[in-house]
Scaffold this motif. Structure first.
Motif, PDB file in Angstrom:
ATOM      1  N   ASN A 251     -15.817 -47.684 -56.087  1.00 49.13           N
ATOM      2  CA  ASN A 251     -14.946 -48.850 -55.875  1.00 49.13           C
ATOM      3  C   ASN A 251     -14.387 -48.936 -54.456  1.00 49.13           C
ATOM      4  N   ASP A 252     -14.806 -48.014 -53.595  1.00 48.95           N
ATOM      5  CA  ASP A 252     -14.303 -47.976 -52.226  1.00 48.95           C
ATOM      6  C   ASP A 252     -15.500 -48.064 -51.273  1.00 48.95           C
ATOM      7  N   PRO A 253     -15.484 -48.996 -50.315  1.00 45.29           N
ATOM      8  CA  PRO A 253     -16.612 -49.124 -49.383  1.00 45.29           C
ATOM      9  C   PRO A 253     -16.968 -47.830 -48.665  1.00 45.29           C
ATOM     10  N   SER A 254     -16.002 -46.951 -48.470  1.00 44.45           N
ATOM     11  CA  SER A 254     -16.276 -45.697 -47.766  1.00 44.45           C
ATOM     12  C   SER A 254     -17.147 -44.748 -48.592  1.00 44.45           C
ATOM     13  N   GLN A 255     -17.306 -45.039 -49.873  1.00 46.60           N
ATOM     14  CA  GLN A 255     -18.137 -44.203 -50.737  1.00 46.60           C
ATOM     15  C   GLN A 255     -19.620 -44.485 -50.568  1.00 46.60           C
ATOM     16  N   ILE A 256     -19.950 -45.556 -49.850  1.00 48.34           N
ATOM     17  CA  ILE A 256     -21.352 -45.923 -49.638  1.00 48.34           C
ATOM     18  C   ILE A 256     -21.666 -45.848 -48.148  1.00 48.34           C
ATOM     19  N   ALA A 257     -22.745 -45.159 -47.807  1.00 44.37           N
ATOM     20  CA  ALA A 257     -23.103 -44.997 -46.392  1.00 44.37           C
ATOM     21  C   ALA A 257     -24.617 -44.860 -46.258  1.00 44.37           C
ATOM     22  N   SER A 258     -25.079 -44.829 -45.009  1.00 41.62           N
ATOM     23  CA  SER A 258     -26.504 -44.680 -44.727  1.00 41.62           C
ATOM     24  C   SER A 258     -26.742 -43.406 -43.926  1.00 41.62           C
ATOM     25  N   THR A 259     -27.877 -42.758 -44.158  1.00 41.48           N
ATOM     26  CA  THR A 259     -28.234 -41.553 -43.421  1.00 41.48           C
ATOM     27  C   THR A 259     -29.742 -41.432 -43.308  1.00 41.48           C
ATOM     28  N   LYS A 260     -30.193 -40.828 -42.208  1.00 39.12           N
ATOM     29  CA  LYS A 260     -31.610 -40.494 -42.033  1.00 39.12           C
ATOM     30  C   LYS A 260     -31.897 -39.057 -42.468  1.00 39.12           C
ATOM     31  N   ASN A 261     -30.836 -38.272 -42.681  1.00 39.27           N
ATOM     32  CA  ASN A 261     -30.988 -36.831 -42.766  1.00 39.27           C
ATOM     33  C   ASN A 261     -31.287 -36.289 -44.158  1.00 39.27           C
ATOM     34  N   ILE A 262     -31.679 -37.169 -45.084  1.00 38.49           N
ATOM     35  CA  ILE A 262     -32.096 -36.706 -46.409  1.00 38.49           C
ATOM     36  C   ILE A 262     -33.605 -36.845 -46.576  1.00 38.49           C
ATOM     37  N   THR A 263     -34.172 -37.947 -46.069  1.00 37.73           N
ATOM     38  CA  THR A 263     -35.613 -38.169 -46.222  1.00 37.73           C
ATOM     39  C   THR A 263     -36.339 -38.366 -44.896  1.00 37.73           C
ATOM     40  N   GLY A 264     -35.604 -38.552 -43.817  1.00 42.79           N
ATOM     41  CA  GLY A 264     -36.251 -38.820 -42.539  1.00 42.79           C
ATOM     42  C   GLY A 264     -36.277 -40.285 -42.181  1.00 42.79           C
ATOM     43  N   LYS A 265     -35.930 -41.149 -43.112  1.00 42.95           N
ATOM     44  CA  LYS A 265     -35.778 -42.583 -42.863  1.00 42.95           C
ATOM     45  C   LYS A 265     -34.391 -43.009 -43.317  1.00 42.95           C
ATOM     46  N   LEU A 266     -33.848 -43.990 -42.634  1.00 40.62           N
ATOM     47  CA  LEU A 266     -32.512 -44.460 -42.962  1.00 40.62           C
ATOM     48  C   LEU A 266     -32.485 -44.980 -44.398  1.00 40.62           C
ATOM     49  N   ALA A 267     -31.510 -44.497 -45.177  1.00 40.84           N
ATOM     50  CA  ALA A 267     -31.370 -44.925 -46.565  1.00 40.84           C
ATOM     51  C   ALA A 267     -29.891 -45.005 -46.910  1.00 40.84           C
ATOM     52  N   GLU A 280     -31.409 -30.555 -38.153  1.00 43.32           N
ATOM     53  CA  GLU A 280     -31.500 -29.993 -36.807  1.00 43.32           C
ATOM     54  C   GLU A 280     -32.953 -29.748 -36.384  1.00 43.32           C
ATOM     55  N   ASN A 281     -33.858 -29.598 -37.352  1.00 38.79           N
ATOM     56  CA  ASN A 281     -35.274 -29.407 -37.035  1.00 38.79           C
ATOM     57  C   ASN A 281     -35.965 -30.720 -36.684  1.00 38.79           C
ATOM     58  N   ARG A 282     -35.235 -31.829 -36.843  1.00 38.49           N
ATOM     59  CA  ARG A 282     -35.745 -33.164 -36.533  1.00 38.49           C
ATOM     60  C   ARG A 282     -37.033 -33.482 -37.296  1.00 38.49           C
ATOM     61  N   LEU A 283     -37.061 -33.088 -38.557  1.00 36.53           N
ATOM     62  CA  LEU A 283     -38.190 -33.445 -39.392  1.00 36.53           C
ATOM     63  C   LEU A 283     -38.142 -34.947 -39.666  1.00 36.53           C
ATOM     64  N   GLY A 284     -39.263 -35.591 -39.509  1.00 37.68           N
ATOM     65  CA  GLY A 284     -39.318 -37.016 -39.782  1.00 37.68           C
ATOM     66  C   GLY A 284     -39.765 -37.288 -41.208  1.00 37.68           C
ATOM     67  N   TYR A 285     -40.023 -38.573 -41.475  1.00 36.32           N
ATOM     68  CA  TYR A 285     -40.536 -38.969 -42.776  1.00 36.32           C
ATOM     69  C   TYR A 285     -42.068 -38.884 -42.746  1.00 36.32           C
ATOM     70  N   PRO A 286     -42.758 -38.384 -43.774  1.00 38.56           N
ATOM     71  CA  PRO A 286     -42.210 -37.975 -45.072  1.00 38.56           C
ATOM     72  C   PRO A 286     -41.865 -36.501 -45.193  1.00 38.56           C
ATOM     73  N   ALA A 287     -42.002 -35.723 -44.085  1.00 40.05           N
ATOM     74  CA  ALA A 287     -41.777 -34.279 -44.181  1.00 40.05           C
ATOM     75  C   ALA A 287     -40.390 -33.955 -44.733  1.00 40.05           C
ATOM     76  N   LEU A 288     -39.355 -34.602 -44.189  1.00 41.40           N
ATOM     77  CA  LEU A 288     -37.999 -34.294 -44.656  1.00 41.40           C
ATOM     78  C   LEU A 288     -37.811 -34.708 -46.109  1.00 41.40           C
ATOM     79  N   HIS A 289     -38.452 -35.790 -46.515  1.00 46.19           N
ATOM     80  CA  HIS A 289     -38.406 -36.200 -47.929  1.00 46.19           C
ATOM     81  C   HIS A 289     -38.864 -35.057 -48.818  1.00 46.19           C
ATOM     82  N   TYR A 290     -39.966 -34.399 -48.437  1.00 48.95           N
ATOM     83  CA  TYR A 290     -40.490 -33.297 -49.248  1.00 48.95           C
ATOM     84  C   TYR A 290     -39.681 -32.018 -49.061  1.00 48.95           C
TER      85      TYR A 290
END
Length: 333
Positions: A251-267, A280-290
């Motif tokens: 119920n608070d806008p601050s609870q929703i955000a975007s990040t690249k650092n879970i899958t390698g693409k902004l989500a 920190e290893n700068r893994l891109g997509y899809p490597a970071l996804h896996y």
């Protein structure tokens, strides 16, 4: 364009959220159901198509993650922060993770033609000239996802798509445009752009959840809308109970955000400890996804809310109940 009764598309949410029954039910209602092929082996995608075709005679589309970098399957050393989390939850077994060979985009395009899919939408990239020609020669409509007017301009000049999906910054899940950066055009600029190109079918997605949102988008000049979070929050979606509960509690806008650092693409989704990853290893997509998939899968199976992904758009703030799929679709029209 597709002779739909209603100008609403069910977003192709990959990761097991959408099943054939949902896609066919949406199409049977007079909207456009979408098959998510992302992460599915080609035979599973074909089975998905076949099942949907058995359940509806109406149009549906196939969404394709466009990535022509077809490396062989391989192992990569896990980042230390991934190992630390795996040890914390009792999952750690080895220091490497597996990246499977990616599905050939051209195989999905050929399957679309072979099984008479009426439309294909693209995410993360643009089809090459050969695949585009094959689809057009077989009267398959091409719908391209963009996030900026610069992308839209480029797509119109090079792809000649049937329609363009403008995904705004309010959309949940992955940023689906053809270029992997963090840019989004503001909605005023987008509206001005589509009003200057009235001969193109533009579809809006992001922040749309109810009938008023649909009407507003149509008044702005869009020909249709694509909805993700709203369909995810129906009783028939395969999103986990915890995923749906987390959205209901947001119920608070601050609870929703975007990040690249879970899958390698902004989500975009509901913030938890996974959003603290530094990549920190700068893994891109899809490597970071896996790299993070084992943690996310384990957390989902064990109801650990800190380490699974709850993708959701800003419209999650306006959802306070679960509806049946039928009731939700009726509420939109």
């Amino acid at each position: 364009m597709l002779d739909l009764k209603y100008p609403v598309i069910q977003a192709p949410m990959a990761g097991g959220i959408v099943a054939p029954d949902m896609v066919s039910a949406v199409s049977n209602f007079g909207m456009l159901g979408s098959i998510p092929s992302g992460y599915l082996p080609i035979q599973d995608t074909i089975k998905f198509i076949e099942t949907v075709k058995q359940k509806t005679l109406n149009p549906f589309l196939l969404n394709i993650f466009v990535n022509y970098n077809n490396k062989e399957s391989h192992f990569i050393k896990k980042p230390h922060e991934i190992i630390d989390i795996e040890k914390k939850v009792g999952l750690y077994k080895n220091h490497e993770f597996y990246v499977p060979k990616q599905i050939f985009v051209s195989d999905l395009v050929k399957a679309s033609v072979q099984y008479n899919v009426i439309a294909v939408s693209t995410t993360f990239g643009l089809l090459n000239q050969k695949d585009t020609k094959l689809l057009k020669n077989n009267c398959v409509d091409i719908i391209v996802t963009v996030n900026t007017i610069e992308e839209a301009t480029y797509v119109m000049a090079t792809q000649n798509p049937t329609a363009i999906i403008f995904q705004t910054k309010h959309a949940g899940g992955h940023k689906g445009g053809a270029f992997n950066d963090e840019k989004y055009s503001d909605e005023v600029s987008i509206r001005n752009f589509i009003n200057q190109h009235k001969n193109v079918y533009f579809i809006k997605t992001g922040g749309i959840v109810n009938k008023k949102d649909v009407q507003t988008a149509l008044e702005e000049g869009f020909k249709a809308v694509q909805i993700g979070t709203g369909f995810l929050m129906t009783k028939e979606s395969k999103a986990s109970i915890l995923h749906k509960q987390m959205i209901l509690r947001t119920n608070d806008p601050s609870q929703i955000a975007s990040t690249k650092n879970i899958t390698g693409k902004l989500a975009r989704g509901i913030v938890n400890k996974l959003f603290d990853l530094k990549n920190e290893n700068r893994l891109g997509y899809p490597a970071l996804h896996y790299a993070t998939s084992a943690i996310r899968s384990y957390a989902k199976n064990h109801d650990l809310k800190d380490y699974q992904t709850f993708w959701a758009g800003d419209s999650a703030l306006r959802i306070d109940s679960l509806m049946s799929l039928r009731d939700y679709m009726e509420s939109l029209v």
